[in-house]
Design an enzyme around this catalytic site. Sequence first.
Site, PDB file in Angstrom:
ATOM      1  N   PHE A   1       0.866  -1.180   0.000  1.00 18.46           N
ATOM      2  CA  PHE A   1       0.000   0.000   0.000  1.00 18.46           C
ATOM      3  C   PHE A   1       0.905   1.233   0.000  1.00 18.46           C
ATOM      4  O   PHE A   1       1.384   1.669   1.039  1.00 18.46           O
ATOM      5  CB  PHE A   1      -0.900  -0.005   1.241  1.00 18.46           C
TER       6      PHE A   1
ATOM      7  N   ASP B   1      -1.469   6.735   6.397  1.00 22.22           N
ATOM      8  CA  ASP B   1      -1.551   5.482   7.129  1.00 22.22           C
ATOM      9  C   ASP B   1      -0.222   5.065   7.747  1.00 22.22           C
ATOM     10  O   ASP B   1       0.838   5.200   7.136  1.00 22.22           O
ATOM     11  CB  ASP B   1      -2.037   4.405   6.154  1.00 22.22           C
TER      12      ASP B   1
ATOM     13  N   ASN C   1      -3.596  12.285  -4.218  1.00 22.89           N
ATOM     14  CA  ASN C   1      -2.626  11.252  -3.853  1.00 22.89           C
ATOM     15  C   ASN C   1      -2.551  10.202  -4.956  1.00 22.89           C
ATOM     16  O   ASN C   1      -3.574   9.834  -5.547  1.00 22.89           O
ATOM     17  CB  ASN C   1      -3.027  10.555  -2.552  1.00 22.89           C
TER      18      ASN C   1
ATOM     19  N   PHE D   1     -11.072   8.235  -1.020  1.00 20.66           N
ATOM     20  CA  PHE D   1     -10.556   7.084  -0.286  1.00 20.66           C
ATOM     21  C   PHE D   1     -10.260   5.911  -1.211  1.00 20.66           C
ATOM     22  O   PHE D   1     -11.142   5.444  -1.939  1.00 20.66           O
ATOM     23  CB  PHE D   1     -11.566   6.654   0.780  1.00 20.66           C
TER      24      PHE D   1
END
Length: 349
Positions: free
Chosen positions: A27, A80, A129, A329
């Site tokens: 990720f 994150d 992003n 998201f």
Amino acid sequence: MIEFDNLTYLHGKPQGTGLLKANPEDFVVVEDLGFEPDGEGEHILVRILKNGCNTRFVADALAKFLKIHAREVSFAGQKDKHAVTEQWLCARVPGKEMPDLSAFQLEGCQVLEYVRHKRKLRLGALKGNAFTLVLREVSNRDDVEQRLIDICVKGVPNYFGAQRFGIGGSNLQGALRWAQTNTPVRDRNKRSFWLSAARSALFNQIVAERLKKADVNQVVDGDALQLAGRGSWFVATTEELAELQRRVNDKELMITAALPGSGEWGTQREALAFEQAAVAAETELQALLVREKVEAARRAMLLYPQQLSWNWWDDVTVEIRFWLPAGSFATSVVRELINTTGDYAHIAE
């Protein structure tokens, strides 16, 4: 209130399962500010690469290294902990020589570059992003492949991800307790998290109900439409529906849903009646947002991942790359592809 896992799918519930975040390297997030640093000013923009530490922790460590107060270090967005992420921090260091940040050491964190800037980097002040995700142990390659093709054309619901609501929905639960008791909440972070969770949950509910009852891309009388990539919006009228529908089909316009709060929601007539009915049962959360003077706003109902590409490493492993605008998201994209498994299936981005 519909729980995140039970929200309506645009492409139907995925047939297969897959492992998301088998390790942090699966990720990868690269922040896109959308502007170049000034090269001068009282602030220092610091581009960092981190793995295994959250944004606030790194910001506090940087403040300690620079011998400034923690509030003097800001960032555009939280990233994150359980991922490899590249982002910018901003430290206010006026009237001082440029410090040697190559000496800044923190496990799991590396300074990539740093440069002077004139303005503070504020929360939300980024363009978007870029994501690189690896899904492992995919049980139905054909289904995932078709869904990726469909998402290129039709997008995904622009839901706020489960991480917006806290681990186990704790932020939304906090908002509900606050709404029910009317007890003052003095912790600014809690206030912010809880109000954000309340408004996000209501938005998700409206979008989920619209997906259930109608084509989410079908313009109805009174819809609030916005130009793609813009924040302003206008109201659709019956006389214009055919032309507006053409522009929506061409992705020139986006149909929005309410982010409920104080003031007018923005829709009128048929669209307003639908939105009000969709969240009619959530009177306490709506009252909380009005009481705390959170202004109503609009958000596009659909999200179109940009630069979407993928590569199958083998029949059960796929690497997916895409870019999302700020506030969107990645997990809302992934949920349309597979039913995720693993400890980090719903950990914050």
